[in-house]
Design an enzyme around this catalytic site. Structure first.
Site, PDB file in Angstrom:
ATOM      1  N   ASP A 181      -0.658  -4.878  -3.414  1.00  0.00           N
ATOM      2  CA  ASP A 181      -1.995  -4.280  -3.380  1.00  0.00           C
ATOM      3  C   ASP A 181      -2.018  -2.755  -3.380  1.00  0.00           C
ATOM      4  O   ASP A 181      -2.696  -2.130  -2.560  1.00  0.00           O
ATOM      5  CB  ASP A 181      -2.792  -4.807  -2.187  1.00  0.00           C
ATOM      6  CG  ASP A 181      -4.266  -5.004  -2.550  1.00  0.00           C
ATOM      7  OD1 ASP A 181      -4.535  -5.397  -3.699  1.00  0.00           O
ATOM      8  OD2 ASP A 181      -5.139  -4.768  -1.705  1.00  0.00           O
ATOM      9  N   HIS A 241      -7.200  -6.290   2.050  1.00  0.00           N
ATOM     10  CA  HIS A 241      -6.149  -5.401   1.565  1.00  0.00           C
ATOM     11  C   HIS A 241      -4.791  -5.723   2.185  1.00  0.00           C
ATOM     12  O   HIS A 241      -3.760  -5.613   1.521  1.00  0.00           O
ATOM     13  CB  HIS A 241      -6.549  -3.956   1.880  1.00  0.00           C
ATOM     14  CG  HIS A 241      -5.506  -2.941   1.540  1.00  0.00           C
ATOM     15  ND1 HIS A 241      -4.933  -2.832   0.283  1.00  0.00           N
ATOM     16  CD2 HIS A 241      -4.917  -1.978   2.305  1.00  0.00           C
ATOM     17  CE1 HIS A 241      -4.048  -1.853   0.285  1.00  0.00           C
ATOM     18  NE2 HIS A 241      -4.018  -1.323   1.490  1.00  0.00           N
ATOM     19  N   SER A 269       0.828  -1.200   0.000  1.00  0.00           N
ATOM     20  CA  SER A 269       0.000   0.000   0.000  1.00  0.00           C
ATOM     21  C   SER A 269       0.870   1.261   0.000  1.00  0.00           C
ATOM     22  O   SER A 269       1.610   1.502  -0.947  1.00  0.00           O
ATOM     23  CB  SER A 269      -0.954  -0.032   1.197  1.00  0.00           C
ATOM     24  OG  SER A 269      -1.977   0.914   1.057  1.00  0.00           O
TER      25      SER A 269
END
EC number: 3.1.1.89
Length: 321
Positions: free
Chosen positions: A195, A307, A170
Site C-alpha cells: 500500500d 491502509h 507505506s
C-alpha cells in the site's frame, strides 16, 4: 515461493477478518480493550548494535533455527508504527509454515519503537536506506558466523544461504524499494510492497499533514491508545491493536517528500521478484498501471480494508507472501 500467486490459486479473504455494517468500535465493550505481549507472536526479541555506529535496532524474530536452505523475510513497518504491526502476519506464517523453511525478522526503524540511534530525528530516505542495507547484511553475518548457517566464499556454500525477501508497508515500502534499487542487500531474492505508490502518495501528502495534526501526541494509558486506534479506524482489527499499540507517548510523526519521489521507476527497475499489495485499484498511478498490464510485477488487491493491510486483514498478506 510465489508459484501459488502467479497461478492465481489463492483462496479468498477470510470474511471474519472484515467487519461490515456496525462499526467495530460499536461491537466492542470496555473489557475488550487490553494489551498483550509481543512474545505471544514472536519467538524472541533482541537489540542489535551496528558496528562502528551508535545505532541500536530493536528486532523481533521467529523461526530462528532456520539458518540455511530457506528464506529470510525482513519486515519494515510504516511511519508512526513499529515492528509489532507485523505480529499477526508473522504468527500466521509461522503456524502455516510447518516445514520451517522461513526465518522472519522485523525491526523498528529509527525514530520508532525501541530503536535508539545517534539521530532519531533524521528520517531522510538516504539514512533509512543505509540503516536497512547495513542492518540486513549484518544480521546475515550473525546468522552465518555465529549461528552455524551457510557461509564461506565458495559457490556451493553461497547457494545454501537464506534468500532474502524484504517486505515494507507505506514508509517501509519506500525504504525497501529504494534499498533494493541500490543492490546493496546480499542474497536479495524478492521485494514485497504494501500500500504505497508514488503518484497517489505524493498527491496525498497535503491531506496527510492535516490528518496527522489531529492525531493525539500521547495517551493516558495503553487502553486509551487502543480505543482511539479502533474508534478512528486507524486499525480495524482489535487483536492487532492489542499487541501493536504498547506505547502511549511519541505519537507525533511527519512525512517527507523524498520518501516517495521516483518510487515507481525504482520499483520497476529492481531485479528482485516483485509483488505489490494494495487496498484498491485507485491507489495505482499511471506508470504502475501500464507496467502491471505488461506483466512486470504481480499485483494483489485486498479490498474492504484500510491502509494498514497487515493489521486489518493479516490473512491476506500471509497468504500472498
Amino acid at each position: 515461493m510465489f508459484r501459488g500467486i502467479y497461478k492465481g490459486s489463492l483462496p479468498p479473504i477470510d470474511p471474519s477478518s472484515i467487519h461490515h455494517g456496525e462499526s467495530l468500535a460499536d461491537q466492542l465493550q470496555d473489557k475488550d480493550y487490553y494489551s498483550v505481549g509481543w512474545n505471544q507472536y514472536f519467538d524472541q526479541s533482541r537489540d542489535i548494535k551496528l558496528p562502528g555506529t551508535e545505532n541500536t535496532f530493536r528486532i523481533y524474530e521467529s523461526n530462528v533455527d532456520v539458518v540455511d536452505n530457506g528464506y529470510l523475510f525482513v519486515f519494515l513497518h510504516g511511519g508512526g508504527y513499529t515492528s509489532l504491526s507485523w505480529s499477526l502476519v508473522v504468527d500466521k506464517i509461522k503456524k502455516k509454515n510447518l516445514e520451517k523453511k522461513v526465518r522472519m525478522m522485523c525491526y523498528d526503524c529509527r525514530g520508532h519503537g525501541e530503536t535508539k540511534t545517534s539521530d532519531d530525528s533524521n528520517l531522510s530516505i538516504e539514512t533509512m536506506v543505509d540503516d536497512c542495507a547495513n542492518l540486513i547484511n549484518y544480521y546475515q553475518d550473525i546468522i552465518y558466523k555465529n549461528e552455524g548457517g551457510g557461509g564461506g566464499n565458495d559457490d556451493d556454500d553461497q547457494k545454501e544461504r537464506l534468500k532474502v525477501i524484504i517486505v515494507g508497508h507505506s514508509m517501509g515500502g519506500s525504504v525497501v524499494i529504494k534499498t533494493s534499487s541500490t543492490n546493496r542487500i546480499n542474497n536479495l531474492f524478492g521485494l514485497i510492497v504494501i500500500d504505497v505508490v508514488e503518484g497517489t502518495a505524493l498527491l496525498a501528502l497535503s491531506s496527510m499533514k492535516s490528518i496527522l495534526a489531529k492525531r493525539p501526541k500521547s495517551f493516558d494509558s495503553v487502553k486509551d491508545a487502543i480505543k482511539w486506534s479502533i474508534s478512528s479506524n486507524t486499525v480495524k482489527n482489535i487483536e492487532s491493536a492489542r499487541v501493536s499499540l504498547y506505547f502511549i507517548n511519541n505519537f507525533f510523526f511527519f512525512f517527507l517528500t523524498d520518501w516517495f519521489s521516483g518510487l515507481s521507476k525504482e520499483f520497476l527497475s529492481s531485479m528482485a521478484l516483485k509483488l505489490l499489495i494494495l487496498a484498491g485499484t485507485d491507489r495505482l498511478d499511471r506508470e504502475l498501471t501500464i507496467a502491471q498490464m505488461q506483466g512486470k510485477f504481480q499485483l494483489i488487491l485486498l479490498p474492504l480494508c484500510g491502509h494498514v493491510i497487515q493489521e486489518d486483514v493479516p490473512t491476506g498478506p500471509k497468504i500472498n507472501i
